[in-house]
Write a protein that holds these residues in place. Structure first.
Motif, PDB file in Angstrom:
ATOM      1  N   HIS A 111       0.860  -1.112   0.008  1.00  0.00           N
ATOM      2  CA  HIS A 111      -0.007  -0.196  -0.094  1.00  0.00           C
ATOM      3  C   HIS A 111       0.900   1.273   0.019  1.00  0.00           C
ATOM      4  N   VAL A 112       1.874   1.127   0.918  1.00  0.00           N
ATOM      5  CA  VAL A 112       2.816   2.420   0.912  1.00  0.00           C
ATOM      6  C   VAL A 112       3.522   2.626  -0.566  1.00  0.00           C
ATOM      7  N   PHE A 113       3.750   1.630  -0.916  1.00  0.00           N
ATOM      8  CA  PHE A 113       4.500   1.774  -2.303  1.00  0.00           C
ATOM      9  C   PHE A 113       3.742   2.288  -3.304  1.00  0.00           C
ATOM     10  N   ALA A 114       2.409   1.645  -3.303  1.00  0.00           N
ATOM     11  CA  ALA A 114       1.319   2.274  -4.389  1.00  0.00           C
ATOM     12  C   ALA A 114       0.849   3.737  -4.239  1.00  0.00           C
ATOM     13  N   PHE A 115       0.677   4.016  -2.890  1.00  0.00           N
ATOM     14  CA  PHE A 115       0.466   5.565  -2.803  1.00  0.00           C
ATOM     15  C   PHE A 115       1.660   6.440  -2.844  1.00  0.00           C
ATOM     16  N   ALA A 116       2.788   5.928  -2.925  1.00  0.00           N
ATOM     17  CA  ALA A 116       4.003   6.722  -2.700  1.00  0.00           C
ATOM     18  C   ALA A 116       3.975   7.026  -4.473  1.00  0.00           C
ATOM     19  N   ALA A 117       3.803   6.080  -5.310  1.00  0.00           N
ATOM     20  CA  ALA A 117       3.893   6.396  -6.905  1.00  0.00           C
ATOM     21  C   ALA A 117       2.760   7.450  -7.313  1.00  0.00           C
TER      22      ALA A 117
END
Length: 437
Positions: A111-117
């Motif tokens: 989730h953190v990776f996706a929202f960072a993008a």
């Protein structure tokens, strides 16, 4: 003192710029709170992996590589204020969704990776538009001062945000901190809407039909023909790639190098930002375009100080060294920004600033994973001084190239105060260069 303050903050006399600066300050405090909390969350979810920190940093900036030049084209074609409202609204929505996941305990590392993008996409469009919009707020005469104040706003937020985040995480946990940062991110949407469009300075902007023909390739060709723009952009590309990865290296240094908590990581970030604030204000009195030697000299100082920060053996010595490192990091970045903006015609400013932002922020994805891996397997201190060495060598190489192309020489002056200065080319040498040109 009153006269100095009037000079330093003179752009704030303009209502639209006051609204701009206020919205940015509120949002950026929230952004830095979220960045600090996000780094801590990633370490928790990944079992203290510096590589994971490098990945999330890269995902934030990969959209810059892909979309920033497109954002610059949009800035040269459309109303920048409307674009900024849209991009900031999108950023706020993504921040709120991530905060809800963290607060409810449902968040996972992916989730953190996706929202960072996703947040990176909003930033990739917003940043070149915002950078080129400043000239419409204050005009060319106040542009150096306004850019310096914008950098001061950014670094004020870097001081307040990590400090608030470090204490708040310890007191309240990650969920409430993410929710608070998301609430602050909405501020620019309201301040941009309150601006007076009739007060914007758009006399030098081309007519609509000419703006509609703006292409990314035209902006790249414009820069390619301008060595005075290529030097600061090229220098920023290398320093941004290897020298400006402090979100990765400082978090790893605090947690795995000195085995401290979130508050100590916040202290590192605050020390760096305090120096950066001083560097931003130091350039606020500048009235014209800085020379190439100002840009190069600041880069040399930054690289040397980053080496010292990486070699510092104790926690408090690192924190103390980060203050002057932060000073010259932003003094260099701001001088490069001013040299590029003040040397660019208004019809190309969005695309040229997009290229500058691309190398300033977009090279971070290329360097962050490698720096994170190096910090994890060799040590965070080594990752810091390695970035400083590469930045220092690159800046010295840029100085040599500039001196050889101009025929000028660096001289040492002992009186009235010790220092360096650039001596002009000898007459015969100058004539030879003129004939070869």
């Amino acid at each position: 003192m009153r006269r100095r303050l009037d000079i330093t903050f003179r752009s704030l006399r303009i209502r639209n710029y006051r609204l701009f600066a206020t919205g940015q300050l509120v949002k950026l405090i929230g952004v830095w709170i979220m960045i600090t909390a996000q780094d801590w969350l990633v370490l928790q979810l990944s079992d203290d992996s510096a590589t994971a920190l490098g990945v999330v940093t890269a995902l934030q900036f990969i959209p810059v590589l892909l979309l920033t030049l497109y954002g610059g084209k949009l800035a040269d074609r459309h109303d920048k204020r409307v674009l900024l409202v849209t991009a900031n609204a999108a950023y706020a929505v993504f921040a709120v969704l991530l905060a809800v996941l963290v607060a409810t305990g449902l968040v996972r590392l992916w989730h953190v990776f996706a929202f960072a993008a996703a947040l990176g996409v909003a930033n990739a469009i917003e940043t070149p538009v915002r950078q080129s919009f400043v000239s419409e707020l204050v005009g060319t005469s106040l542009l150096p001062n306004a850019l310096s104040l914008s950098a001061a706003v950014f670094n004020s937020a870097r001081i307040v945000g990590p400090a608030v985040a470090g204490v708040s995480i310890a007191l309240f946990g990650l969920g409430p901190v993410f929710l608070f940062s998301a609430a602050l991110a909405i501020a620019p949407v309201f301040t941009y809407q309150r601006m007076r469009p009739d007060d914007l300075l758009r006399d030098d902007i081309p007519p609509r039909d000419e703006r509609n023909r703006a292409r990314i390739s035209d902006g790249l060709r414009y820069v390619r023909r301008r060595p005075d723009l290529l030097l600061p952009i090229g220098l920023m590309a290398v320093v941004g790639m290897v020298g400006f990865n402090f979100p990765v290296t400082l978090a790893a240094l605090a947690k795995t190098g000195f085995h401290t908590g979130a508050a100590s990581f916040g202290l590192f970030s605050t020390a760096l930002a305090a120096g950066a604030l001083g560097g931003a204000l130091a350039g606020s009195g500048r009235k014209g375009r800085p020379s190439a030697y100002v840009v190069i000299g600041a880069a040399i100082a930054f690289g040397a100080l980053e080496v010292l920060a990486g070699l510092a053996p104790t926690f408090w010595l690192v924190a103390a060294t980060l203050v002057p490192t932060g000073f010259f990091s932003i003094y260099f970045a701001q001088a490069a920004n001013q040299r590029v903006q003040l040397g660019t015609h208004a019809s190309y400013r969005g695309r040229v600033m997009a290229l500058y932002i691309l190398v300033f922020l977009g090279t971070t994805p290329l360097g962050a994973p490698a720096i994170g891996w190096f910090a994890e397997h060799v040590g965070p201190s080594a990752a810091i001084w390695l970035g400083g060495v590469v930045s220092l060598v690159t800046a010295v190489a840029a100085l040599v190239v500039k001196l050889r192309s101009s025929g000028e020489r660096v001289r040492v002056r002992l009186r009235p105060a010790p220092g360096f200065y650039v001596a002009p080319a000898e007459p015969s040498r100058a004539r030879m260069l003129a004939r070869s040109a």
